[in-house]
Structure formats: C-alpha cells, structure tokens
Scaffold this active site. Structure first.
Site, PDB file in Angstrom:
ATOM      1  N   TYR A 149       1.204  -1.497  -0.201  1.00  6.12           N
ATOM      2  CA  TYR A 149      -0.245   0.025  -0.004  1.00  6.12           C
ATOM      3  C   TYR A 149       0.790   1.312  -0.003  1.00  6.12           C
ATOM      4  O   TYR A 149       0.431   2.397   0.074  1.00  6.12           O
ATOM      5  CB  TYR A 149      -1.131  -0.064   1.338  1.00  6.12           C
ATOM      6  N   LYS A 219       2.914 -14.471   5.750  1.00  9.79           N
ATOM      7  CA  LYS A 219       3.566 -15.258   4.862  1.00  9.79           C
ATOM      8  C   LYS A 219       5.109 -15.503   4.517  1.00  9.79           C
ATOM      9  O   LYS A 219       5.784 -15.536   3.839  1.00  9.79           O
ATOM     10  CB  LYS A 219       2.931 -14.717   3.083  1.00  9.79           C
ATOM     11  N   ASP A 259      -2.350 -18.431   5.227  1.00  4.40           N
ATOM     12  CA  ASP A 259      -3.181 -18.895   3.977  1.00  4.40           C
ATOM     13  C   ASP A 259      -3.997 -20.419   5.031  1.00  4.40           C
ATOM     14  O   ASP A 259      -5.758 -20.680   4.890  1.00  4.40           O
ATOM     15  CB  ASP A 259      -2.925 -20.258   3.102  1.00  4.40           C
ATOM     16  N   ASP A 283      -6.605  -6.886   4.667  1.00  5.91           N
ATOM     17  CA  ASP A 283      -7.558  -6.498   3.766  1.00  5.91           C
ATOM     18  C   ASP A 283      -8.650  -7.679   3.561  1.00  5.91           C
ATOM     19  O   ASP A 283      -8.891  -7.560   3.869  1.00  5.91           O
ATOM     20  CB  ASP A 283      -6.844  -5.707   2.392  1.00  5.91           C
TER      21      ASP A 283
END
Ligand code: NAI
Length: 393
Positions: A149, A219, A259, A283
C-alpha cells in the site's frame, strides 16, 4: 479549549461535552448519518441523563465538499480533525481518475493512522454461510501504512522498470525474474517500527479487554524478511515488553501462516481472539471474516494512532449509489463504528447500549433490506429500523 478531547502521555482526556467532528459522507452517507446521530444522542442521554453530551461538528469531505468548496478534501477538514483528535465518517465518493488519491488513504496517511481495527462478531438472527457463526468473535488489527500500500511500483516496459531490473540483475545478482522484459515491479516495505507498533497496539487492546490470545498472521514461509520479519519482531516485542504477562499466562502469543489462517478461521474460529496482520493480508482477512458472520454490510472499523490519539471511526461500506436517497440503507456499520468511538473515549456505557439495541432488533428479525432478504423477513426502511433502536435504547 475545554470542549476539546486531547491526549496526555498516551491517554485521552475527554471533557463531558466534547466537540466531535463528523463527515456525513456521500450517497447513503446522507441517509444514515442523520439517523445514526439520533441513536448516538439518545444512547448518551440514557447513559448519563444530561451529565454528558456530544457537540457534533460537521466537516466537509468528498462530493459534498467538492460541490460546496471546489475541493474534495478541504484543508480545514484536516486541520479540525488534527485539533479535535477523534472523528467519525460516512463513506466518501472518490473520483475515478484525474490523479486524485483516495480520500480515505489521504486521511490515514496524513494522520499516520497506523492501526486499522475491525471487530468481527456475529449478531444472532443474521443469515450466515457458517453452521456456527456465533463461534467467530475476534478483533482484527491490520497494519495501515506499509506493505504494497506504500504504492511503490513501476509499470512493465517503462524506462524506470528497466533501470530497476537492470540494477537488480547487475548489482544485486538477482536472477529469479522469470520475464524481465515484460515484468512490472512492486516494492513491499515492512519495518521493525511499523510492525512493532501495530503488534503492541493489538497486545494492549487484548490486555485491556481480557483477551488472551494474540495471533500473528503472516506469509513468512515465502517472504522471509518482510512477512517473516513481522513474525519475528512480534515475538521479540512480546518477550521484551510483556514478559510477565506471558509467564503468568494472561497473554499468549502465537503465529500462523496466512493461508492456514483462512482455513482455521472457517473450521475453528473459536481459536482466535486478536489477530494482527500486515496490510494486504489484513485487507483480505477483514472482509472474509466479516462475510463469514454474514455481516459484511454491518461491520464497523476504526483507524487509530495510539501515540497521538488521533482516530477516525468509519462505516466500512461505500456510498451505495444504487440505493442512495431511498431510505433503504443499513445504518449498522456507522452505528457500530460510533459504538467503537464511544468505547475509545471511555464512554463504554454508551457503546454497550448501542450494541445491545442492535442485537435486540436483529434477534427480533427487524432489519433493513440488505439483511432481510436472506432471512426471508419483511424489510424495514432506515428510519423505521432506527425508530426500533430508539425504542430499545
Ligand atoms: P458499496 O459498498 O457502495 O456498494 C456495494 C453494494 O453493497 C451495493 O449493492 C450497495 O447497495 C450495497 N451496500 C453497501 N452499503 C450498504 C448499506 N449500508 N446498506 C445496504 N446496502 C449497502 O461499494 P461500491 O459500489 O464498490 O462503491 C461505491 C462508491 O463508494 C465508490 O465511489 C467507492 O469509491 C466508494 N467507497 C467508499 C468507501 C469509504 O469511504 N470507506 C469504501 C468503499 C467504497
């Protein structure tokens, strides 16, 4: 300045008659703000019987501001939010194209509102895709200022991206770019300070609300230094600043790969109290979690800087042009954001009353069209729904 909320050594000082700025918002913002304000004022009156009262101050932003002043975000609006510290807003129309950046992003960046807080809970009576949506009850802390972002990227086949790719290949010995002649490149900054301040905010929130489990969602298995750094600095911070809480068991910190988090959030949502994520993961997660309790249209949000005290509470949906002006919009996202605001300024009695009134209405299958259809119940208009809430207050 006796009516101004201010921040003293990290704590808010709130007068009994604070001036709180609001931005009505565009589209359905104009339908829901006036209705929501009645609920806020009634809840304050019921909680404090006249001893406390909010002095609402309208600020302009978005289309309404443009029509009246020629500016989408007039400088006075920013000055007033800086001065009054805490504000609430409806959805804003951001003009497409023309180089005007998102007004929401502009407000967050200017005030360095680094913590995006989104509570996710189920309201009995709402249709959800889960068998046991009531098991989902967690608070999302999404980092708001870093990650992709930051907007650092270059388009494929431009001179700039070719310069960067050449630098990466020759100076940094990068040989993993599969198609160098046609790749766009983006940069993902994740810092120690940025990570630690959002994780600290989440831990402080957990301690203040008797929640035990903090989960770092990341991640790091793929992005070792950015997402992996976020995880590592989170554990480091917890050890350095919250050791006694960890030892006593009042606080537990763990982590999960993003995930797997999405799987576990569906299968065992009861495992999570407070989750902290980098910007992009946050998000995705906040909308997915809101959807799994059936409440994407009624989920509230806040953007906060805990050091300066600046905070903007906001409806998380858009301006809904398809139903604007029709007295059909659901005011709950704005109302629950207001409840978060009252909780933030220490007026918890008001927050509790607003939540309870909404709980009662929805449990009685009194809801606006967006929710009523899935529940096969008759839809109330915005004003009819708010009239029910005023009764319950
Ligand atoms: P949207 O959220 O306005 O609408 C999507 C769908 O949800 C529409 O069918 C709408 O009728 C419905 N909906 C949204 N809020 C509702 C409510 N409170 N009650 C009942 N139904 C509701 O998203 P869209 O169409 O992508 O965006 C429209 C405009 O809103 C755009 O200009 C966009 O930039 C802006 N926007 C502003 C946001 C903000 O200020 N925080 C957030 C998202 C979009």
């Amino acid at each position: 300045m006796s009516n101004t909320i201010y921040c003293k050594q990290g704590h808010l000082v709130v007068p009994d008659n604070p001036i709180i700025p609001y931005i009505e918002g565009d589209g359905i913002g104009q339908d829901i703000w006036k209705q929501a304000q009645q609920v806020f004022d009634c809840a304050v009156e019921k909680a404090y019987q006249g001893r406390k009262k909010v002095d609402w101050l309208e600020l302009l932003a978005g289309k309404k501001a443009y029509d009246q002043t020629g500016s989408w975000l007039p400088p006075e609006t920013m000055t007033s939010i800086k001065q009054y510290l805490v504000a609430i807003k409806g959805p804003l129309e951001t003009p497409v194209g023309g180089g005007i950046r998102s007004l929401n992003v502009a407000l967050r960046q200017e005030l360095d509102l680094y913590a995006c807080q989104r509570p996710v809970r189920y309201f009995q009576g709402i249709e959800s895709p889960l068998k046991h949506p009531e098991k989902t009850n967690m608070v999302v802390f999404r980092e708001n200022t870093e990650d992709i972002y930051a907007g650092i990227e270059w388009e494929a086949q431009t001179a700039e991206v070719q310069t960067l790719i050449h630098f990466l290949q020759t100076e940094m010995k990068v040989n993993q770019i599969r198609f160098p002649a046609s790749s766009s490149i983006g940069i993902k900054p994740i810092s120690i300070e940025g990570s630690k301040r959002i994780i600290r905010a989440a831990i402080e929130y957990a301690l203040a609300n008797d929640l035990r489990r903090i989960t770092l969602v990341h991640k790091g298995n793929i992005q070792k230094f950015t997402e992996g750094g976020f995880r590592k600095w989170g554990y480091e911070l917890a050890q350095q600043e919250y050791g006694p809480y960890l030892q006593s068991g009042k606080l537990q910190i763990n982590d999960i790969i993003a995930d797997n988090f999405f799987q576990q959030a569906l299968l065992h949502p009861e495992k999570f109290d407070v989750i902290v994520l980098t910007n992009l993961n946050g998000d995705y997660a906040s909308d997915a979690l809101a959807a799994q309790v059936g409440g994407i249209g009624i989920s509230p949000g806040a953007n906060i800087n805990y050091e300066t005290g600046h905070a903007i509470f906001e409806a998380t949906h858009g301006t809904a042009p398809d139903i604007a002006g029709k007295n059909q919009a659901n005011p709950c996202s704005l109302l629950l954001s207001g409840a978060m605001l009252f909780s933030y300024i220490g007026w918890q009695e008001v927050a509790d009353r607003i939540q309870k009134a909404i709980e009662t209405a929805i449990a009685n299958q009194e809801m606006t069209a967006d929710l009523a259809q899935a529940c096969s119940t008759r839809a109330l208009s915005t004003s009819q729904f708010v009239a029910r809430l005023l009764d319950y207050l």
